[in-house]
Design a protein around this motif. Structure first.
Motif, PDB file in Angstrom:
ATOM      1  N   GLU A   5      -9.673   5.628   6.279  1.00 26.90           N
ATOM      2  CA  GLU A   5     -10.355   5.371   5.135  1.00 26.90           C
ATOM      3  C   GLU A   5      -9.637   4.180   4.046  1.00 26.90           C
ATOM      4  N   SER A   6      -8.558   3.249   4.711  1.00 30.47           N
ATOM      5  CA  SER A   6      -8.605   2.480   3.530  1.00 30.47           C
ATOM      6  C   SER A   6      -7.568   1.133   4.555  1.00 30.47           C
ATOM      7  N   ILE A   7      -7.840  -0.200   3.806  1.00 32.33           N
ATOM      8  CA  ILE A   7      -7.296  -1.178   4.790  1.00 32.33           C
ATOM      9  C   ILE A   7      -6.554  -1.830   3.533  1.00 32.33           C
ATOM     10  N   ASP A   8      -5.172  -1.392   3.886  1.00 30.34           N
ATOM     11  CA  ASP A   8      -3.920  -1.895   3.104  1.00 30.34           C
ATOM     12  C   ASP A   8      -3.565  -3.475   3.442  1.00 30.34           C
ATOM     13  N   LEU A   9      -3.882  -4.321   2.313  1.00 26.43           N
ATOM     14  CA  LEU A   9      -3.449  -5.119   2.547  1.00 26.43           C
ATOM     15  C   LEU A   9      -1.476  -5.506   2.293  1.00 26.43           C
TER      16      LEU A   9
END
Length: 260
Positions: free
Chosen positions: A88-92
């Protein structure tokens, strides 16, 4: 354009709602497999190697072979129950200079990153955060590294500034990259003449690469075959250089007119 994933890009406490779109289209020409007896499409069949029973599509579990012929069975339900934050999320989690990314690490799967908005609606805060991320990447010449999970497969990704927006490219994990020690070797000594001729040859080819001018010759040849035009050879044969002397080959190369 149809999005293949939607979620957010996370940078610290900031979440940017996004959608990613394939940056590369499918091959423009697709050939079907036909039987030689009557020309009908052939279809795909799945069967059990143990009992020979024909299987319907997806009529199977998955498994990991721990010894020859011995598997640990994993059902699709068990696989679906595994939830990853990257779905659900692309955490950089890291920002690195673009030049640090080894080209071999890139899988070649590239996507455009667009802002996620409802039909006819503008997400002002999302657009501001998106623009801010792009400007920072441009200013610092950096790329963001994160993780993305699509259809149950997690991959490393790199998010970069591209044209007016952002692009995303999948990366391999380190364990997927093969050791290059068996391929590469220490450089060997070259003569001054060899270096000079090599430099001259490369300089003659510094003619400016125009991406849009290059087409898939094989696909174009197949298209001509479909249209009933006979095609036997699609690439002009290069002049053969038969010599084991590098200087002789270089001299012959620079004397031949260079064509694209």
């Amino acid at each position: 354009m149809r999005a293949v994933w939607s979620g957010v890009i996370g940078v610290g406490m900031i979440n940017i709602p996004i959608k990613i779109y394939p940056a590369v289209g499918k091959t423009p020409l697709k050939l079907s497999r036909l039987s030689r007896c009557c020309g009908s499409p052939t279809g795909n069949k799945y069967y059990c190697k143990g009992c020979g029973e024909e299987l319907d599509y997806n009529d199977w579990d998955k498994g990991f072979e721990i010894a020859k012929g011995e598997f640990v069975r994993i059902t699709q339900e068990q696989i679906d129950a595994v939830k990853l934050p990257s779905e659900e999320s692309i955490d950089l989690f890291s920002f690195v200079p673009i030049g640090v990314i080894n080209p071999v690490w890139r899988t070649g799967d590239s996507y455009y990153v667009g802002i996620a908005e409802g039909r006819g609606k503008t997400n002002k805060v999302g657009r501001k955060a998106y623009t801010l991320l792009k400007q920072v990447l441009d200013l610092k010449e950096l790329a963001g590294i994160g993780k993305l999970c699509v259809r149950g497969k997690e991959t490393l990704v790199i998010v970069e500034s591209y044209m007016l927006g952002l692009s995303l490219t999948k990366l391999y994990f380190a364990e997927q990259i093969r050791d290059d020690n068996e391929v590469f070797f220490e450089g060997v000594p070259l003569t001054e003449e060899e270096e000079k001729l090599g430099l001259e040859l490369v300089e003659r080819l510094e003619n400016g690469f125009i991406f849009e001018e290059h087409k898939d010759s094989y696909v174009e040849a197949l298209q001509r075959l479909i249209e009933g035009e006979p095609v036997t050879e699609i690439v002009e044969r290069k002049q053969e250089v038969t010599s084991d002397n590098l200087v002789a080959m270089l001299k012959q190369s620079v004397s031949v007119e260079v064509t694209a």
